[in-house]
Structure formats: structure tokens, C-alpha cells
Design a protein around this motif. Structure first.
Motif, PDB file in Angstrom:
ATOM      1  N   ILE A 149       0.840  -1.207   0.000  1.00  0.00           N
ATOM      2  CA  ILE A 149       0.000   0.000   0.000  1.00  0.00           C
ATOM      3  C   ILE A 149       0.869   1.248   0.000  1.00  0.00           C
ATOM      4  N   ASP A 150       0.650   2.114  -0.971  1.00  0.00           N
ATOM      5  CA  ASP A 150       1.245   3.443  -0.984  1.00  0.00           C
ATOM      6  C   ASP A 150       0.255   4.358  -0.264  1.00  0.00           C
ATOM      7  N   ASP A 151       0.556   4.684   1.004  1.00  0.00           N
ATOM      8  CA  ASP A 151      -0.397   5.379   1.866  1.00  0.00           C
ATOM      9  C   ASP A 151      -0.934   6.647   1.226  1.00  0.00           C
ATOM     10  N   SER A 152      -2.258   6.776   1.245  1.00  0.00           N
ATOM     11  CA  SER A 152      -3.006   7.932   0.733  1.00  0.00           C
ATOM     12  C   SER A 152      -3.065   7.975  -0.792  1.00  0.00           C
ATOM     13  N   ARG A 153      -2.455   6.988  -1.464  1.00  0.00           N
ATOM     14  CA  ARG A 153      -2.548   6.939  -2.932  1.00  0.00           C
ATOM     15  C   ARG A 153      -3.274   5.683  -3.396  1.00  0.00           C
ATOM     16  N   THR A 154      -2.778   4.504  -3.023  1.00  0.00           N
ATOM     17  CA  THR A 154      -3.442   3.261  -3.411  1.00  0.00           C
ATOM     18  C   THR A 154      -4.251   2.657  -2.269  1.00  0.00           C
ATOM     19  N   GLY A 155      -4.224   3.281  -1.119  1.00  0.00           N
ATOM     20  CA  GLY A 155      -4.944   2.804   0.052  1.00  0.00           C
ATOM     21  C   GLY A 155      -4.498   3.599   1.261  1.00  0.00           C
TER      22      GLY A 155
END
Length: 474
Positions: free
Chosen positions: A366-372
Motif C-alpha cells: 500500500i502506498d499510503d493515501s494513494r493506493t490505500g
């Protein structure tokens, strides 16, 4: 000076590093270096992603428990690996513990040898084996170039002996984070012993693959040698937004498709931290929760979640599973013990955003705040804030699901298998030859070369103190 990279990064094809020592803890520079190394994995494979970059080999694949009759997180990984190894022209023998009379004897052109096993007392769905019947004979007759065994398990004890007797390269792939499981099952006092046992086993092998950069670092920090990353993969055809189904949503919401739907897919065990949902549903009483899967903690969890809007579906397969993923609003992953978290990738491929614990291998996906979104371990407040944010903004939720799908498309099974056979198996074979030099092909025999290298290491330890990682200026 260029950013430092840990030892396992070099083994996966990164710039050369040397190991040095420091008497301090992790510095900001070291933390930045570790982050740089993790980020590099996505782009540093190069020609190693060509499936046919190395000549065909004979590969003995030993998987415990069987990926063919036991539903687990790595079943798809090994089935897809076998498909790709067939396309690469490799000859593969698969050895699995399986007492099922209907167990398959062939898959993707690979012969499957089903050896007798026993049910694991703590989880009766799992069949394990000591490897005392049929394994050595099958390996000797097949004469592999490399033996690939999954861990942890009990088959490893016999396999370490067989690899030595047959003088074969041995690669271990680490899939279940046993020290965390020990803690979650109330056996925290055994964590130190567990680490010691795992370290002794893996350091007898020629190479270890594991499923996330974070876990690679943790293994190295706990004394594991020759560690590398097993590139993640996902089938984006099976897990696809096109499977979004009004009928499945109605089923998962028990006839209330208009209600917000949270979903979890995976094993229902104590180590998955699913009790987390109890307080979460108290914060969101209007939400529905679908728990897809089965496991030993299911009866306890059914009791704890009684009175909430929770549906236990049991294990789903095929198109039903694809529909379940794609028909939810948010996938919530509270587990802190994931070595990778295939279900997170599967949800992303299905176009459904994931809110996951910032632990284990989840941050690698997970790329925080982008993909989740990621939330701190056990933080109900952070997880709740992210759920509220996504449920309150349809455009945000749809856009994050779209970006998550685009990220999942980058991780094909073909690229994963290419890196495994070209880097992983290649490194195991070259390490075996190096370690056996002058010792008649027997790993860990004390040759003059190994004795001289040991003396150099001891001298370097006395000069520099604790180990840390620095880039080789050459």
C-alpha cells in the motif's frame, strides 16, 4: 556517498555493498537507506524479468502444506510459479504431504509426489510430513539442480539432511512469520527460541527468499544469512472490477445492498487480529461486514461479533470469490503478521481500496493515501478516520480503487517467476558451489577457504564493532 543498501538488496541484484559495524542504533541515515532499498525493488530487476534469461533447470519444489488441496495465501503463488516454470522449459518435480486419495499427481506438466503426512494439532486443515517416506527416493531419482522448500514446517529437518547427502543447492522460501504467531497464540515466551530455530535452519540453506522488503530486513537483523526478496505477483484477470455483482453485494449485506460494506478475506485465526472488528463495528453500526474464509478462531469470533451486522461466508472459490472482492466498498486488513498479504493485492486488483495495518509486508503493497491507507498497529482511531473519509466521499473511494488497480497491474506472475528462477535459483546454485568449494560438495564442511574467511570476519568485527550496511565505493 550513495544511500546504503542492506545485504539482501545486493543478493537481489542491487549495487554491491559491504557490511560494516557501528555501536549505535538505527540512525536517520540508516532509516533513509532502508527506505531507499525498499523503493528500489520495483525497478531494479532489469533483464532478470526475462523469463528465459537463464537455461532450463531441474527444480524440485517441496511445498508444505500442499497448495493443491489446502486453501492458503500462497496457493496461487505456487500454481502460477509452476505455470511459468513450464513456459521457461524447466523440468519440475513437486513433493507435497497429502493423504487425500483424490490429490492430483500432475500440474502444469510437473509430476506431483504425494507423501504421507499428519494433521497439525493446532489447525487440523493442515497436513504436514516428517519426510521419512518417499521424499529421499524421489529427490535422488529426479536429480535436481536446486531444491526449493517452503518454511516454516517440519519437512525442513529431513530436507536439510537430504540436500547435504545428495549435494544439491537448497533454497528456502519463508511464508509464515512464526515468531509473531507464537505471540498471538499465547506462546510469547517461545519467541526467542523460535527465532533461534529458524535462524539455524535457514543458515544451513544456500539462499532464503521471503515476501517483503520489511521481512527481509527483519530476518537479516535476526541473524539470517543470504536473504533475498521474492517478487510479488497477482492475477489481474481473475481479480478484476468487472466482477462487481449486485447479486453478490445483496448476499454479503444480507439483503441490504444500500448499506456500506466492509470486507475481509483470509484465514480466520488469532494471528489475524480480527477481534479488531468488534470495536470498529461499534463505531460504525450502520456498516455491514463480510468475513470470507475459515479457521480455528471462527467460533470465538462469531460469539464476539454476535449482534453486529456481520456475515461469515465460509471459504469462497472461483468467480464467487472474485465477485466478493469487487462488490465491497472497503477492504479492511487488521492483521499485523502478514509476510506479504496476497488478499490486499487481490482487493487492489479488484478496484477496492484497502485500509491496512502498518505492519509486516502490508506497507510494501500500500502506498499510503494513494493506493490505500495505512493505520498504526491496533489504532481504532486511525482506521475509523480512514473508513469515515472513504465512505463520505464516493469520488475519493472510486479514484483510490482505480489507482490501486493500476498499481496491481504492474505485478504480473510472469515477472515474479522470472525473478525467482533467474535470481533466486541462480543465487542458491552459485552460493552452494562457493560454500562447497574444497569440501567435497558438502555445505558447512570446514574447508581451508572457509576457515580463512571466518578469520577475516572475526578480525573485522574486532575492528568495527556492531554490523551496519554501507555501499562499497568500488
Amino acid at each position: 556517498m550513495a544511500p546504503a543498501q542492506p545485504y539482501f538488496a545486493r543478493l537481489a541484484g542491487f549495487p554491491s555493498v559491504v557490511v560494516a559495524r557501528a555501536d549505535t542504533g538505527t540512525t536517520p541515515a540508516e532509516a533513509e537507506a532502508a527506505a531507499t532499498a525498499r523503493a528500489s525493488y520495483a525497478v531494479a530487476d532489469g533483464h532478470n524479468l526475462d523469463l528465459a534469461a537463464t537455461p532450463p533447470r531441474r527444480i524440485a519444489l517441496m511445498v508444505e502444506p500442499s497448495p493443491f488441496t489446502h486453501t492458503s495465501g500462497y496457493s496461487n503463488r505456487f500454481k502460477n510459479l509452476l505455470l511459468q516454470l513450464r513456459d521457461a522449459g524447466d523440468s519440475v518435480l513437486v513433493i507435497v504431504p497429502d493423504n487425500d486419495p483424490d490429490a492430483p499427481t500432475e500440474f502444469a506438466g510437473a509430476k506431483i509426489v504425494n507423501v504421507p503426512g499428519f494433521r497439525f494439532p493446532l489447525y487440523h486443515r493442515i497436513t504436514l510430513t516428517l519426510g521419512l517416506r518417499g521424499v529421499y527416493t524421489a529427490l535422488k531419482e529426479f536429480d535436481p539442480d536446486v531444491i526449493h522448500l517452503t518454511t516454516p514446517g517440519v519437512l525442513i529437518f529431513a530436507t536439510l539432511l537430504y540436500a547435504r547427502l545428495l549435494r544439491k543447492a537448497l533454497l528456502l522460501s519463508y511464508h509464515t512469520h512464526l515468531p509473531i504467531y507464537a505471540k498471538d497464540y499465547g506462546l510469547g515466551l517461545l519467541q526467542g527460541l523460535t527465532w533461534t530455530m529458524l535462524r539455524l535452519q535457514h543458515n544451513r540453506a544456500d539462499f532464503t527468499l521471503t515476501t517483503s522488503p520489511q521481512l527481509c530486513e527483519e530476518l537479516v537483523q535476526n541473524g539470517f544469512e543470504r536473504v533475498g526478496l521474492w517478487r510479488k505477483g497477482i492475477d489481474t484477470t481473475i481479480f478484476n472490477p468487472k466482477y462487481k455483482s449486485p447479486a453478490m453485494r445483496a448476499r454479503l449485506t444480507e439483503g441490504h445492498p444500500e448499506d456500506p460494506l466492509l470486507i475481509y478475506v483470509g484465514r480466520i485465526g488469532a494471528e489475524k487480529n480480527l477481534i479488531f472488528f468488534k470495536e470498529l463495528l461499534q463505531r460504525f453500526p450502520h456498516c455491514r461486514l463480510a468475513l470470507v474464509g475459515d479457521g480455528p478462531a471462527k467460533p470465538m469470533l462469531e460469539q464476539e461479533l454476535a449482534g453486529t451486522k456481520t456475515l461469515f461466508t465460509g471459504i469462497l472459490h472461483g468467480e464467487e470469490l472474485s465477485q466478493a472482492f469487487a462488490s465491497a466498498d472497503i477492504f479492511v486488513m487488521p492483521s499485523e503478521s502478514e509476510t506479504l498479504g496476497f488478499v490486499v493485492l487481490e482487493s487492489m486488483a479488484s478496484g477496492v481500496p484497502v485500509i491496512g495495518a502498518n505492519a509486516g509486508g502490508i506497507p510494501d503493497i500500500i502506498d499510503d493515501s494513494r493506493t490505500g491507507y495505512l493505520f498504526s498497529r491496533g489504532s481504532q482511531e486511525e482506521c475509523s478516520a480512514r473508513i469515515e473519509q472513504l465512505l463520505g466521499d464516493d469520488a475519493l473511494r472510486e479514484n483510490m480503487g482505480r489507482v490501486a488497480r493500476e498499481e496491481a497491474l504492474r505485478w504480473s506472475w510472469r515477472a515474479s517467476a522470472a525473478a525467482t528462477r533467474n535470481v533466486g535459483y541462480g543465487r542458491a546454485i552459485s552460493n552452494f558451489k562457493y560454500r562447497a568449494m574444497g569440501g567435497l560438495g558438502l555445505p558447512r564442511s570446514l574447508t581451508w577457504l572457509r576457515w580463512f574467511r571466518l578469520k577475516l570476519v572475526m578480525l573485522r568485527q574486532r575492528l568495527f564493532g556492531r554490523w551496519t550496511f554501507r555501499v562499497n565505493p568500488n
